[in-house]
Design an enzyme around this catalytic site. Sequence first.
Site, PDB file in Angstrom:
ATOM      1  N   LYS A 166       0.843  -1.200   0.000  1.00  0.00           N
ATOM      2  CA  LYS A 166       0.000   0.000   0.000  1.00  0.00           C
ATOM      3  C   LYS A 166       0.878   1.249   0.000  1.00  0.00           C
ATOM      4  CE  LYS A 166      -3.238   2.624   2.938  1.00  0.00           C
ATOM      5  NZ  LYS A 166      -4.135   2.609   4.113  1.00  0.00           N
ATOM      6  N   ASP A 193      -2.535  10.210   3.741  1.00  0.00           N
ATOM      7  CA  ASP A 193      -3.935   9.816   3.907  1.00  0.00           C
ATOM      8  C   ASP A 193      -4.653  10.853   4.762  1.00  0.00           C
ATOM      9  OD1 ASP A 193      -6.349   8.591   4.070  1.00  0.00           O
ATOM     10  OD2 ASP A 193      -5.679   6.892   5.307  1.00  0.00           O
ATOM     11  N   LYS A 237     -10.178  12.848   8.025  1.00  0.00           N
ATOM     12  CA  LYS A 237      -9.692  12.485   9.354  1.00  0.00           C
ATOM     13  C   LYS A 237      -9.641  13.722  10.237  1.00  0.00           C
ATOM     14  CE  LYS A 237      -6.569   8.692   8.055  1.00  0.00           C
ATOM     15  NZ  LYS A 237      -7.262   7.588   8.728  1.00  0.00           N
ATOM     16  N   ASP A 251       1.653   6.291   5.577  1.00  0.00           N
ATOM     17  CA  ASP A 251       0.662   5.350   5.041  1.00  0.00           C
ATOM     18  C   ASP A 251       1.145   4.664   3.747  1.00  0.00           C
ATOM     19  OD1 ASP A 251      -1.739   4.101   5.544  1.00  0.00           O
ATOM     20  OD2 ASP A 251      -2.955   5.567   4.446  1.00  0.00           O
ATOM     21  N   ASP A 261     -12.113   7.186   3.513  1.00  0.00           N
ATOM     22  CA  ASP A 261     -10.929   6.919   4.334  1.00  0.00           C
ATOM     23  C   ASP A 261     -10.557   5.430   4.331  1.00  0.00           C
ATOM     24  OD1 ASP A 261      -8.807   7.482   5.971  1.00  0.00           O
ATOM     25  OD2 ASP A 261     -10.006   7.743   7.799  1.00  0.00           O
ATOM     26  N   GLU A 319      -9.401   3.772   1.950  1.00  0.00           N
ATOM     27  CA  GLU A 319      -8.857   3.903   0.596  1.00  0.00           C
ATOM     28  C   GLU A 319      -7.802   2.860   0.264  1.00  0.00           C
ATOM     29  OE1 GLU A 319      -7.642   5.411   3.150  1.00  0.00           O
ATOM     30  OE2 GLU A 319      -5.506   5.042   2.869  1.00  0.00           O
ATOM     31  N   ARG A 343      -7.664  -0.354   0.755  1.00  0.00           N
ATOM     32  CA  ARG A 343      -8.212  -1.568   0.133  1.00  0.00           C
ATOM     33  C   ARG A 343      -8.612  -1.314  -1.316  1.00  0.00           C
ATOM     34  NH1 ARG A 343     -12.719  -1.903   4.695  1.00  0.00           N
ATOM     35  NH2 ARG A 343     -11.018  -0.860   5.801  1.00  0.00           N
TER      36      ARG A 343
END
Length: 529
Positions: free
Chosen positions: A261, A266, A273, A284, A343, A345, A347
């Site tokens: 990933k 993020d 967030k 991230d 959020d 994101e 996956r």
Amino acid sequence: MIAFSTTNQSAARVRADLLAVPIFADRELGPGADAVDAALGDGLVAFLKEAGFNGKPGETLTVPLPARSLAKTAVLVGLGPRAEVSTTVLRRAGAAVARRASKTTSVATTLAAAADGLDPDVAAGAVTEGFALGSYRFLEYKSEGEPSRLRRVVLVGVGGAKVDAAIKNAQVITDAVAWARDMINEPSGAKSPAQFAAAARRLLAGKGVKVTVLTEAQMRTLKMGGVLGVGQGSTSPPRFVKVVYEPTRAKARGTLALIGKGVTFDSGGLSLKTASGMETMKTDMSGAAAVLAVMSTLRTLGVRHRVVAYAPMVENMPSGNAIRPGDVLKMRNGTTVEVLNTDAEGRLILADALALAASDKVDAMIDAATLTGACVVALGEKVAGVMGNHAAWVEDVRAASERVGEPMWTLPLPDEYRKLLESEVADLRNIGTSGMGGALTAGLFLEAFVNDVPWVHLDIAGPARAASDDGELAKGGTGFAVRTLVEVARTFEVPIPKAKKAAKKKPLRKKPLKKKPVKKRASARGSAR
Ligand code: BES
Ligand code: MN
Ligand code: ZN
């Protein structure tokens, strides 16, 4: 860079600024401690008692030595019970000494000779890793930061070709970890997807692998709706890095895929967030950094099968162009996804990457991702979650993590939670209808894209970063999973033994099974578990 060497001379005869000597539990003296004892006029044990030093793992104590000794200073380092000295204990001890020695240039240490139960090359490798990982610092943006001055480490009491090879391999691996840490610690403003991809190219140049960087337009052709969808809110467009390693030796069999990933920042997107939730979100992309770092080691380590890395890179931002809650994305494999929370994101970008790997006909895959806060709640900040669709493959990866000392714990992918991902308008929704078990619903979501290829998912949201220096981990990005993935790559074999799918475990029994009529057998073996 630290230069490592070995010697079979006694500890008292090695010239170095600092002599690091192990002490076992209850102040049992380790190899080389006699030299310190002699320098102190047989007063070492009394001195340890006085200082309250017991020999617990990680404990260190600095002792100035008389002027006539070759080393100016001794560092005593606790290893715990003699019989329990493992590579993890040695790695942490090496890191502790490296921190103590950051203001000196050279260290001689008998640490690698302290484990009765370990081969000298294994012990030397672990100590080397500890020194290299423990002396890491991220000082890129510090005007007056002081890098470790440690340049030379002599491992006393070990030697030979196997030990030299282990030291060299350990350095290759820890260099990779350091690269991952540098990338993770880099502020997001300086690591757009394009910049991250360019850094990967620089890392991998001359490392015997082929690097391809897909642009947005190329991803459109490949119908990678997940990466494009998450990336569309940012002014920095997404990238997709693919790295192929082909072994030189003939007869190599099988392909291992590593997927990471790579969310360079993020913010949560429109499902924004909180400010504090964003503080660490430059990290991230830790999964992508880890798999790319691994690719830099394979040629030197002589890995004997194909390894292919897939790293989707995006910045998840809110904007007039960002995906909205309720939008539907069509992924690389045709599956449609209703995005109810922007959020979730990771996956979405992993879905395209896993589908691409599966269609490349790889034999097995592993993804590493800072995927869910829920996994951090479940396992804390030091332990990663392991999930997968193939019990034997899951266990292979988990066992590798244990061998290298990166703590991981297997979590289930329960059949009965699949329905939590059913959408009213699309094939799947990207968050579970229940807020509970978020690490597992994320894993179940990913499973929909692996097309039954043996697959393991590592949720590294906790251990990808450390709140403080701790053993071999440095504060900030840790490079967690690099060493496990290298270990898996080195030991990978096809075919992976057949096993029941981890996700399709026995259903819970409604009523006790009727016992088949069996002949009486010895009760000790026949008792139900
Ligand atoms: N990158 C985060 C996960 C994360 C959280 C990593 C904390 C490290 C520390 C991920 O993209 C995310 O935001 N996940 C959400 C999922 C939720 C919306 C279903 C989460 O965990 O809250
Ligand atoms: Mn997120
Ligand atoms: Zn994320």
